[in-house]
Design a protein around this motif. Structure first.
Motif, PDB file in Angstrom:
ATOM      1  N   ASP A  47       2.788  18.037  70.882  1.00 61.53           N
ATOM      2  CA  ASP A  47       2.485  16.606  70.817  1.00 61.53           C
ATOM      3  C   ASP A  47       0.969  16.417  70.813  1.00 61.53           C
ATOM      4  N   PRO A  48       0.327  16.694  69.677  1.00 56.77           N
ATOM      5  CA  PRO A  48      -1.140  16.681  69.639  1.00 56.77           C
ATOM      6  C   PRO A  48      -1.742  15.277  69.590  1.00 56.77           C
ATOM      7  N   THR A  49      -3.003  15.217  69.921  1.00 60.45           N
ATOM      8  CA  THR A  49      -3.821  14.036  69.687  1.00 60.45           C
ATOM      9  C   THR A  49      -4.578  14.300  68.395  1.00 60.45           C
ATOM     10  N   VAL A  50      -4.537  13.344  67.478  1.00 62.29           N
ATOM     11  CA  VAL A  50      -5.224  13.508  66.196  1.00 62.29           C
ATOM     12  C   VAL A  50      -6.298  12.432  66.085  1.00 62.29           C
ATOM     13  N   ILE A  51      -7.540  12.874  65.932  1.00 57.19           N
ATOM     14  CA  ILE A  51      -8.648  11.946  65.739  1.00 57.19           C
ATOM     15  C   ILE A  51      -9.112  12.103  64.296  1.00 57.19           C
ATOM     16  N   VAL A  52      -8.936  11.023  63.518  1.00 55.99           N
ATOM     17  CA  VAL A  52      -9.274  11.050  62.095  1.00 55.99           C
ATOM     18  C   VAL A  52     -10.618  10.362  61.883  1.00 55.99           C
ATOM     19  N   ASP A  53     -11.506  11.027  61.150  1.00 60.26           N
ATOM     20  CA  ASP A  53     -12.741  10.382  60.706  1.00 60.26           C
ATOM     21  C   ASP A  53     -12.290   9.246  59.783  1.00 60.26           C
ATOM     22  N   PRO A  54     -12.670   8.002  60.057  1.00 55.53           N
ATOM     23  CA  PRO A  54     -12.117   6.879  59.296  1.00 55.53           C
ATOM     24  C   PRO A  54     -12.367   6.924  57.789  1.00 55.53           C
ATOM     25  N   PHE A  55     -13.411   7.613  57.343  1.00 55.39           N
ATOM     26  CA  PHE A  55     -13.731   7.638  55.922  1.00 55.39           C
ATOM     27  C   PHE A  55     -13.774   9.053  55.350  1.00 55.39           C
ATOM     28  N   GLY A  56     -13.989  10.048  56.181  1.00 55.33           N
ATOM     29  CA  GLY A  56     -14.096  11.414  55.708  1.00 55.33           C
ATOM     30  C   GLY A  56     -15.389  11.631  54.955  1.00 55.33           C
ATOM     31  N   SER A  57     -15.414  12.681  54.155  1.00 55.87           N
ATOM     32  CA  SER A  57     -16.576  12.937  53.304  1.00 55.87           C
ATOM     33  C   SER A  57     -16.230  12.452  51.896  1.00 55.87           C
ATOM     34  N   GLU A  58     -17.101  12.705  50.956  1.00 52.43           N
ATOM     35  CA  GLU A  58     -16.843  12.261  49.583  1.00 52.43           C
ATOM     36  C   GLU A  58     -15.560  12.879  49.018  1.00 52.43           C
ATOM     37  N   SER A  59     -15.299  14.133  49.366  1.00 56.96           N
ATOM     38  CA  SER A  59     -14.160  14.850  48.791  1.00 56.96           C
ATOM     39  C   SER A  59     -13.005  15.097  49.754  1.00 56.96           C
ATOM     40  N   PHE A  60     -13.260  14.957  51.061  1.00 58.82           N
ATOM     41  CA  PHE A  60     -12.254  15.373  52.029  1.00 58.82           C
ATOM     42  C   PHE A  60     -12.033  14.348  53.138  1.00 58.82           C
ATOM     43  N   GLY A  61     -10.792  14.299  53.617  1.00 50.78           N
ATOM     44  CA  GLY A  61     -10.487  13.605  54.858  1.00 50.78           C
ATOM     45  C   GLY A  61     -10.666  14.627  55.967  1.00 50.78           C
ATOM     46  N   LEU A  62     -11.142  14.201  57.109  1.00 50.53           N
ATOM     47  CA  LEU A  62     -11.441  15.124  58.202  1.00 50.53           C
ATOM     48  C   LEU A  62     -10.781  14.648  59.482  1.00 50.53           C
ATOM     49  N   ALA A  63     -10.270  15.591  60.259  1.00 48.27           N
ATOM     50  CA  ALA A  63      -9.642  15.239  61.529  1.00 48.27           C
ATOM     51  C   ALA A  63      -9.784  16.390  62.511  1.00 48.27           C
ATOM     52  N   ILE A  64      -9.683  16.048  63.783  1.00 45.83           N
ATOM     53  CA  ILE A  64      -9.615  17.034  64.856  1.00 45.83           C
ATOM     54  C   ILE A  64      -8.264  16.851  65.512  1.00 45.83           C
ATOM     55  N   VAL A  65      -7.492  17.925  65.563  1.00 37.64           N
ATOM     56  CA  VAL A  65      -6.167  17.897  66.168  1.00 37.64           C
ATOM     57  C   VAL A  65      -6.269  18.678  67.473  1.00 37.64           C
ATOM     58  N   SER A  66      -5.878  18.039  68.590  1.00 33.17           N
ATOM     59  CA  SER A  66      -6.052  18.667  69.906  1.00 33.17           C
ATOM     60  C   SER A  66      -4.760  18.700  70.695  1.00 33.17           C
ATOM     61  N   GLY A  67      -4.593  19.832  71.385  1.00 32.83           N
ATOM     62  CA  GLY A  67      -3.517  19.976  72.350  1.00 32.83           C
ATOM     63  C   GLY A  67      -4.129  20.084  73.733  1.00 32.83           C
ATOM     64  N   ASP A  68      -3.388  20.644  74.689  1.00 32.87           N
ATOM     65  CA  ASP A  68      -3.880  20.742  76.062  1.00 32.87           C
ATOM     66  C   ASP A  68      -5.028  21.730  76.219  1.00 32.87           C
ATOM     67  N   THR A  69      -4.982  22.833  75.473  1.00 38.15           N
ATOM     68  CA  THR A  69      -5.969  23.882  75.703  1.00 38.15           C
ATOM     69  C   THR A  69      -6.842  24.215  74.496  1.00 38.15           C
ATOM     70  N   ALA A  70      -6.570  23.592  73.354  1.00 39.32           N
ATOM     71  CA  ALA A  70      -7.331  23.940  72.147  1.00 39.32           C
ATOM     72  C   ALA A  70      -7.373  22.770  71.177  1.00 39.32           C
ATOM     73  N   SER A  71      -8.262  22.898  70.200  1.00 38.73           N
ATOM     74  CA  SER A  71      -8.373  21.933  69.109  1.00 38.73           C
ATOM     75  C   SER A  71      -8.468  22.695  67.797  1.00 38.73           C
ATOM     76  N   ILE A  72      -8.103  22.020  66.711  1.00 34.75           N
ATOM     77  CA  ILE A  72      -8.182  22.608  65.380  1.00 34.75           C
ATOM     78  C   ILE A  72      -8.812  21.573  64.450  1.00 34.75           C
ATOM     79  N   VAL A  73      -9.749  22.019  63.621  1.00 38.49           N
ATOM     80  CA  VAL A  73     -10.332  21.150  62.607  1.00 38.49           C
ATOM     81  C   VAL A  73      -9.383  21.144  61.408  1.00 38.49           C
ATOM     82  N   CYS A  74      -9.114  19.953  60.887  1.00 35.37           N
ATOM     83  CA  CYS A  74      -8.202  19.798  59.759  1.00 35.37           C
ATOM     84  C   CYS A  74      -8.951  19.119  58.612  1.00 35.37           C
TER      85      CYS A  74
END
Length: 99
Positions: A47-74
């Motif tokens: 059950d992750p927390t997902v923080i989305v950059d509201p606009f991303g970059s020119e070519s990509f949407g960007l987000a950080i997905v986090s659990g209790d002990t780690a995070s992953i860049v998406c």
């Protein structure tokens, strides 16, 4: 005098409509990024927390997905709608001061 005022009113109305639809489009984009990133990290977090950059970059949407002990860049490719994820990053990071 009425003609310039009418043109101004029409112009302002179209700007407001464009702003509203643009805001809706960004919200839809953020939801699409979140959905893709949740799916891509389902094997890592229940059950992750997902923080989305509201606009991303020119070519990509960007987000950080986090659990209790780690995070992953998406990263979400805006053209192909594909998602890539990085490796797990620790939940806490200790920064060292430069010597």
């Amino acid at each position: 005098m009425l003609k310039p005022l009418a043109l101004l009113a029409i112009s302002l109305g179209s700007i407001t409509a464009a702003t509203a639809s643009s805001g809706d489009a960004w919200a839809e984009f953020a939801a699409e990024v979140e959905k893709g990133c949740r799916a891509a990290t389902a094997d890592y977090f229940a059950d992750p927390t997902v923080i989305v950059d509201p606009f991303g970059s020119e070519s990509f949407g960007l987000a950080i997905v986090s659990g209790d002990t780690a995070s992953i860049v998406c990263v979400f490719d805006k053209q192909t709608k594909t998602v890539e994820i990085g490796g797990e990053l620790p939940a806490t990071v200790t920064l060292k001061a430069a010597d």
